[in-house]
Motif scaffolding. Structure first.
Motif, PDB file in Angstrom:
ATOM      1  N   ALA A   1       3.177  33.252  -7.710  1.00 23.06           N
ATOM      2  CA  ALA A   1       3.005  33.168  -8.944  1.00 23.06           C
ATOM      3  C   ALA A   1       3.901  33.878  -9.639  1.00 23.06           C
ATOM      4  CB  ALA A   1       1.612  33.858  -9.535  1.00 23.06           C
ATOM      5  N   ASP A   2       4.337  35.182  -9.487  1.00 23.34           N
ATOM      6  CA  ASP A   2       5.463  35.905 -10.203  1.00 23.34           C
ATOM      7  C   ASP A   2       6.765  35.080 -10.173  1.00 23.34           C
ATOM      8  OD1 ASP A   2       3.781  38.014 -10.644  1.00 23.34           O
ATOM      9  OD2 ASP A   2       4.264  39.224  -9.134  1.00 23.34           O
ATOM     10  N   LEU A   3       7.004  34.518  -8.915  1.00 23.15           N
ATOM     11  CA  LEU A   3       8.350  33.961  -8.665  1.00 23.15           C
ATOM     12  C   LEU A   3       8.229  32.587  -9.824  1.00 23.15           C
ATOM     13  CD1 LEU A   3      10.895  33.365  -7.414  1.00 23.15           C
ATOM     14  CD2 LEU A   3       9.818  32.464  -5.287  1.00 23.15           C
ATOM     15  N   THR A   4       7.182  32.129  -9.508  1.00 17.43           N
ATOM     16  CA  THR A   4       6.867  30.725 -10.626  1.00 17.43           C
ATOM     17  C   THR A   4       7.185  31.236 -11.928  1.00 17.43           C
ATOM     18  OG1 THR A   4       5.626  29.685  -8.883  1.00 17.43           O
ATOM     19  CG2 THR A   4       5.594  28.897 -11.301  1.00 17.43           C
ATOM     20  N   ALA A   5       6.630  32.251 -12.564  1.00 16.34           N
ATOM     21  CA  ALA A   5       6.743  32.733 -13.980  1.00 16.34           C
ATOM     22  C   ALA A   5       8.003  33.276 -14.163  1.00 16.34           C
ATOM     23  CB  ALA A   5       5.604  33.947 -14.100  1.00 16.34           C
ATOM     24  N   ASP A   6       8.903  33.858 -13.096  1.00 16.96           N
ATOM     25  CA  ASP A   6      10.056  34.210 -13.404  1.00 16.96           C
ATOM     26  C   ASP A   6      10.923  33.048 -13.622  1.00 16.96           C
ATOM     27  OD1 ASP A   6      12.262  36.420 -13.653  1.00 16.96           O
ATOM     28  OD2 ASP A   6      12.897  35.311 -12.035  1.00 16.96           O
ATOM     29  N   LEU A   7      11.004  31.933 -13.024  1.00 16.80           N
ATOM     30  CA  LEU A   7      11.712  31.015 -12.776  1.00 16.80           C
ATOM     31  C   LEU A   7      11.515  29.998 -14.127  1.00 16.80           C
ATOM     32  CD1 LEU A   7      11.402  29.429  -9.134  1.00 16.80           C
ATOM     33  CD2 LEU A   7      13.578  30.707 -10.210  1.00 16.80           C
ATOM     34  N   ALA A   8      10.146  30.080 -14.389  1.00 15.17           N
ATOM     35  CA  ALA A   8       9.853  29.317 -15.699  1.00 15.17           C
ATOM     36  C   ALA A   8      10.379  30.064 -16.815  1.00 15.17           C
ATOM     37  CB  ALA A   8       8.314  29.041 -15.869  1.00 15.17           C
ATOM     38  N   ARG A   9      10.518  31.457 -16.943  1.00 17.51           N
ATOM     39  CA  ARG A   9      11.017  32.077 -18.086  1.00 17.51           C
ATOM     40  C   ARG A   9      12.516  32.023 -18.210  1.00 17.51           C
ATOM     41  NH1 ARG A   9       8.411  36.148 -17.056  1.00 17.51           N
ATOM     42  NH2 ARG A   9      10.102  37.366 -15.561  1.00 17.51           N
ATOM     43  N   ARG A  10      13.030  31.825 -16.958  1.00 20.19           N
ATOM     44  CA  ARG A  10      14.572  31.791 -16.824  1.00 20.19           C
ATOM     45  C   ARG A  10      15.079  30.707 -17.178  1.00 20.19           C
ATOM     46  NH1 ARG A  10      18.206  35.350 -14.236  1.00 20.19           N
ATOM     47  NH2 ARG A  10      16.632  36.490 -13.271  1.00 20.19           N
ATOM     48  N   TYR A  11      14.557  29.480 -16.768  1.00 24.40           N
ATOM     49  CA  TYR A  11      15.034  28.201 -16.859  1.00 24.40           C
ATOM     50  C   TYR A  11      14.397  27.295 -17.763  1.00 24.40           C
ATOM     51  CZ  TYR A  11      17.636  29.850 -12.818  1.00 24.40           C
ATOM     52  OH  TYR A  11      18.448  30.372 -12.047  1.00 24.40           O
ATOM     53  N   ALA A  12      13.507  27.818 -18.506  1.00 24.06           N
ATOM     54  CA  ALA A  12      12.801  27.012 -19.427  1.00 24.06           C
ATOM     55  C   ALA A  12      13.472  26.378 -20.464  1.00 24.06           C
ATOM     56  CB  ALA A  12      11.378  27.694 -20.169  1.00 24.06           C
ATOM     57  N   PRO A  13      14.492  26.949 -21.087  1.00 21.32           N
ATOM     58  CA  PRO A  13      15.433  26.274 -21.903  1.00 21.32           C
ATOM     59  C   PRO A  13      16.215  25.391 -21.733  1.00 21.32           C
ATOM     60  CG  PRO A  13      15.454  28.843 -22.279  1.00 21.32           C
ATOM     61  CD  PRO A  13      14.678  28.384 -21.005  1.00 21.32           C
ATOM     62  N   ASP A  14      16.767  25.363 -20.437  1.00 22.64           N
ATOM     63  CA  ASP A  14      17.682  24.606 -19.667  1.00 22.64           C
ATOM     64  C   ASP A  14      16.686  23.341 -19.260  1.00 22.64           C
ATOM     65  OD1 ASP A  14      20.106  25.960 -19.773  1.00 22.64           O
ATOM     66  OD2 ASP A  14      19.546  26.969 -17.818  1.00 22.64           O
ATOM     67  N   LEU A  15      15.683  23.373 -18.720  1.00 17.28           N
ATOM     68  CA  LEU A  15      14.621  22.104 -18.509  1.00 17.28           C
ATOM     69  C   LEU A  15      14.326  21.517 -19.870  1.00 17.28           C
ATOM     70  CD1 LEU A  15      12.172  23.768 -15.741  1.00 17.28           C
ATOM     71  CD2 LEU A  15      14.077  22.328 -15.631  1.00 17.28           C
ATOM     72  N   LEU A  16      14.187  22.308 -21.011  1.00 13.95           N
ATOM     73  CA  LEU A  16      13.727  21.611 -22.270  1.00 13.95           C
ATOM     74  C   LEU A  16      15.016  20.927 -22.690  1.00 13.95           C
ATOM     75  CD1 LEU A  16      12.070  21.175 -24.771  1.00 13.95           C
ATOM     76  CD2 LEU A  16      12.761  23.277 -25.636  1.00 13.95           C
ATOM     77  N   LEU A  17      16.019  21.292 -22.564  1.00 16.93           N
ATOM     78  CA  LEU A  17      17.349  20.567 -22.897  1.00 16.93           C
ATOM     79  C   LEU A  17      17.679  19.301 -22.234  1.00 16.93           C
ATOM     80  CD1 LEU A  17      19.987  23.439 -23.841  1.00 16.93           C
ATOM     81  CD2 LEU A  17      18.991  21.789 -25.424  1.00 16.93           C
ATOM     82  N   LEU A  18      17.460  19.153 -20.938  1.00 16.21           N
ATOM     83  CA  LEU A  18      17.354  18.316 -19.924  1.00 16.21           C
ATOM     84  C   LEU A  18      16.449  17.153 -20.500  1.00 16.21           C
ATOM     85  CD1 LEU A  18      18.253  19.777 -16.644  1.00 16.21           C
ATOM     86  CD2 LEU A  18      19.767  18.525 -18.035  1.00 16.21           C
ATOM     87  N   ALA A  19      14.963  17.520 -20.593  1.00 17.18           N
ATOM     88  CA  ALA A  19      14.008  16.635 -21.234  1.00 17.18           C
ATOM     89  C   ALA A  19      14.536  16.054 -22.549  1.00 17.18           C
ATOM     90  CB  ALA A  19      12.851  17.351 -21.295  1.00 17.18           C
ATOM     91  N   LEU A  20      15.188  16.851 -23.246  1.00 17.27           N
ATOM     92  CA  LEU A  20      15.424  16.109 -24.547  1.00 17.27           C
ATOM     93  C   LEU A  20      16.673  15.234 -24.592  1.00 17.27           C
ATOM     94  CD1 LEU A  20      15.253  19.207 -27.095  1.00 17.27           C
ATOM     95  CD2 LEU A  20      13.553  17.228 -27.020  1.00 17.27           C
ATOM     96  N   TYR A  21      17.433  15.616 -23.541  1.00 14.10           N
ATOM     97  CA  TYR A  21      18.593  14.769 -23.221  1.00 14.10           C
ATOM     98  C   TYR A  21      18.175  13.407 -22.506  1.00 14.10           C
ATOM     99  CZ  TYR A  21      22.829  12.851 -20.763  1.00 14.10           C
ATOM    100  OH  TYR A  21      23.682  12.068 -20.376  1.00 14.10           O
ATOM    101  N   GLY A  22      17.047  13.461 -21.585  1.00 13.94           N
ATOM    102  CA  GLY A  22      16.560  12.395 -21.031  1.00 13.94           C
ATOM    103  C   GLY A  22      15.982  11.383 -22.119  1.00 13.94           C
ATOM    104  N   LEU A  23      15.345  11.931 -23.148  1.00 17.97           N
ATOM    105  CA  LEU A  23      14.667  11.256 -24.191  1.00 17.97           C
ATOM    106  C   LEU A  23      15.772  10.309 -24.957  1.00 17.97           C
ATOM    107  CD1 LEU A  23      11.711  13.319 -25.233  1.00 17.97           C
ATOM    108  CD2 LEU A  23      11.483  11.071 -23.815  1.00 17.97           C
ATOM    109  N   ALA A  24      16.613  11.158 -25.347  1.00 17.44           N
ATOM    110  CA  ALA A  24      17.823  10.842 -26.107  1.00 17.44           C
ATOM    111  C   ALA A  24      18.533   9.789 -25.458  1.00 17.44           C
ATOM    112  CB  ALA A  24      18.676  11.866 -26.925  1.00 17.44           C
ATOM    113  N   PHE A  25      18.847   9.953 -24.240  1.00 17.54           N
ATOM    114  CA  PHE A  25      19.745   8.871 -23.407  1.00 17.54           C
ATOM    115  C   PHE A  25      18.819   7.672 -23.272  1.00 17.54           C
ATOM    116  CE2 PHE A  25      21.074   7.034 -19.299  1.00 17.54           C
ATOM    117  CZ  PHE A  25      22.160   7.094 -19.468  1.00 17.54           C
ATOM    118  N   ALA A  26      17.664   7.693 -22.780  1.00 21.69           N
ATOM    119  CA  ALA A  26      16.894   6.446 -22.689  1.00 21.69           C
ATOM    120  C   ALA A  26      16.802   5.808 -24.187  1.00 21.69           C
ATOM    121  CB  ALA A  26      15.506   6.802 -22.401  1.00 21.69           C
ATOM    122  N   ALA A  27      16.662   6.345 -25.304  1.00 19.22           N
ATOM    123  CA  ALA A  27      16.768   5.691 -26.622  1.00 19.22           C
ATOM    124  C   ALA A  27      18.187   5.396 -26.919  1.00 19.22           C
ATOM    125  CB  ALA A  27      16.186   6.910 -27.598  1.00 19.22           C
ATOM    126  N   LEU A  28      19.166   5.940 -26.543  1.00 15.93           N
ATOM    127  CA  LEU A  28      20.455   5.191 -26.948  1.00 15.93           C
ATOM    128  C   LEU A  28      20.883   4.092 -25.798  1.00 15.93           C
ATOM    129  CD1 LEU A  28      22.467   8.642 -27.529  1.00 15.93           C
ATOM    130  CD2 LEU A  28      21.580   6.922 -29.348  1.00 15.93           C
TER     131      LEU A  28
END
Length: 558
Positions: A19-46
């Motif tokens: 659980a600690d490892l998962t929380a640490d990974l989520a806290r560290r990489y959440a911004p990058d995952l969010l950007l990739l998700a936004l990139y995927g949505l914008a890429f699909a639309a374009l």
């Protein structure tokens, strides 16, 4: 986004729960995952928006998703390439563009990943080419391709071409596939359409995306600059006239004649730079893209987009060149100011030598008489003896100061000589003592090994260290500057450290607002065979000076 290293480091440490490892990974990489998700949505639309400009046998002649991909790679760095490829694969799989079954899965997957790889290679080539030219020509900025605007412009043109060229060897290496998506027209026409669509998508969409990214990442939130309206009016008139002439020639049955728009775009780009060039391209594309999405034949649509691409290339490169020339002129003006400052310092040195010569003899006499007065009043009243001792100390201090100034201003400074590092650092600290008091800042100087000696010109190296110390004092968030020295191999390493807040200006930006102090310091250090680098860590800025030792010897760092 190196998750493997992070997980390995966590696993090799103390006992840690999942659980600690998962929380640490989520806290560290959440911004990058969010950007990739936004990139995927914008890429699909374009990607979906590009369908009206497709044709029988060639790719879409207007592909805005290419601009999004290019901007992401240019802004976030080439290390994000695998993640963009994975995101695009997921998007195509979810939208049905990539069938998950059948014999062509591998072929189609590699075809989807190819553009991101080609774009990353194009960006790396443009930056590497600029770096090599900059190394040969120096940092003068006289070589147009070495400046940032031209690097961006060349990469924007190279990426679509490289993507199209990579298509052929990959297709030959992969097993042949058949189906409705197979190319049924000549290969040259198909690859031309691929390059045209990507080129227009990059030039139209990537510049505003990169500008918005710089705006939102800037700590000062500077407004996006635009040329003055008075300067834009002639360009708008010329652009309007050239567009009218192009449409008139088109309706007269002469086809898409790009010459009027080419001339107008070149003039506007050279006159006003990249921003005005981009708006020119946007106006031309907005005029012709809706028409080209209509019921046109494949050949007629391809011919029209060839003309659009020619106008976009000429206009964009003209704007990049104009901005590059502006950067070169600014750098030249700054160097002229540096030369002017050097001449002033040279004149000041000559004046100081004359002043020192005039006061040295009277001051020597004063020091002798003060010493004699001290010896004669030693047995008299305590107050008189104390005053005489004070006069004697001050006289000797002034004599020592004049001696040092004479050494600095004399001809001996023109020749390098063995210089103990402890003397160099103490002299530099004394020079910035008034600024430390004025800024209510303290300087912590770690013990300096007395046997470290460099072969240098004392006044020049003192100037370099003083410049770095002044920048550190100005930017120190906790009012503390630290200076330490160590030996690393055959070099003496001087490290100047100060804490910075999130919104603090970097040390290189202080001092006349142009970083002149750092430029002078780097020039002096490199002239002595050393190196000045900036080594940052969260919350701290380290300016590291490496100088070759006068007598290299083996040993560990002190």
């Amino acid at each position: 986004m190196d998750w493997t290293k992070t997980i390995s480091a966590k696993a090799g440490g103390a006992h840690i729960g999942a659980a600690d490892l998962t929380a640490d990974l989520a806290r560290r990489y959440a911004p990058d995952l969010l950007l990739l998700a936004l990139y995927g949505l914008a890429f699909a639309a374009l990607h979906w928006a590009a369908h009206p400009w497709g044709g029988g046998g060639f790719f879409s002649l207007w592909y805005p998703a290419a601009g999004l991909r290019f901007a992401a790679l240019w802004r976030r760095g080439l290390a994000i390439t695998p993640w963009l490829m994975a995101t695009e694969l997921c998007v195509d799989a979810m939208t049905g563009a990539l069938p998950l079954t059948g014999s062509g899965v591998i072929h189609d997957s590699i075809s989807i990943m190819r553009p991101a790889l080609a774009y990353a290679a194009a960006i790396a080539i443009a930056r590497s080419m600029a770096g090599r030219l900059s190394g040969h020509r120096g940092e003068s900025g006289s070589e147009p391709v070495t400046a940032a605007p031209m690097r961006l412009g060349i990469a924007a043109l190279l990426a679509p071409v490289l993507n199209a060229l990579m298509f052929v060897p990959l297709e030959l290496a992969l097993p042949p596939t058949a189906g409705p998506s197979a190319i049924r027209v000549q290969l040259v026409v198909s690859l031309t359409g691929l390059a045209l669509g990507d080129l227009l998508g990059i030039i139209v969409l990537a510049p505003p995306l990169l500008s918005l990214a710089r705006f939102y990442r800037s700590a000062e939130r500077r407004a996006l600059t635009m040329p003055g309206w008075r300067l834009l009016v002639p360009g708008a008139v010329i652009l309007g006239a050239s567009m009218w002439l192009t449409v008139a020639l088109w309706r007269a049955g002469l086809g898409a004649q790009p010459t009027p728009l080419l001339l107008a775009g070149a003039w506007i780009g050279l006159r006003h730079g990249r921003t005005a060039a981009w708006f020119t391209i946007l106006a031309v594309v907005a005029l012709f893209l809706p028409y080209s999405a209509g019921p046109l034949g494949d050949g007629e649509r391809l011919n029209l987009h060839l003309s659009l691409a020619a106008v976009a290339i000429v206009t964009w490169l003209s704007g990049c060149y104009a901005d590059t020339q502006k950067i070169a002129e600014d750098m030249l003006a700054r160097r002229n100011r540096l030369l002017f400052q050097a001449e002033r310092l040279k004149t000041l040195r000559a004046m100081s030598v004359a002043v020192i010569h005039e006061i040295s003899q009277p001051l020597s006499t004063l020091a002798i008489e003060a010493g004699h007065l001290k010896s004669r009043t030693a047995d008299l009243d305590a107050d008189i003896a104390q005053s005489a001792a004070l006069v004697d100390r001050k006289a000797h201090t002034l004599s020592e100061l004049v001696r040092r100034l004479r050494r600095f201003g004399g001809r001996s400074v023109d020749e390098p000589s063995p210089l103990p590092l402890c003397m160099l650092l103490q002299s530099s600290v004394q020079m910035v003592a008034p600024e430390l008091r004025s800024a209510q800042c303290q300087l912590v100087l770690a013990p300096v090994p007395p046997d470290l000696t460099v072969h240098a010109q004392e006044i020049e190296l003192s100037q370099a260290l003083v410049n770095l110390l002044r920048n550190a004092i100005t930017a120190a968030a906790d009012r503390t500057v630290r200076m330490s020295t160590q030996m690393r191999g055959d070099d003496a390493v001087i490290r100047i450290t100060n804490a910075v807040s999130a919104r603090s200006a970097p040390p290189s930006a202080s001092g006349a607002g142009m970083g002149i102090g750092v430029i002078i310091a780097r020039t002096i250090v490199e002239a002595h065979g050393g190196m000045l680098v900036r080594d940052d860590e969260p919350g701290f800025v380290h300016m590291v000076v490496s100088l070759p030792l006068h007598s290299p010897r083996s040993g560990t760092e002190t």
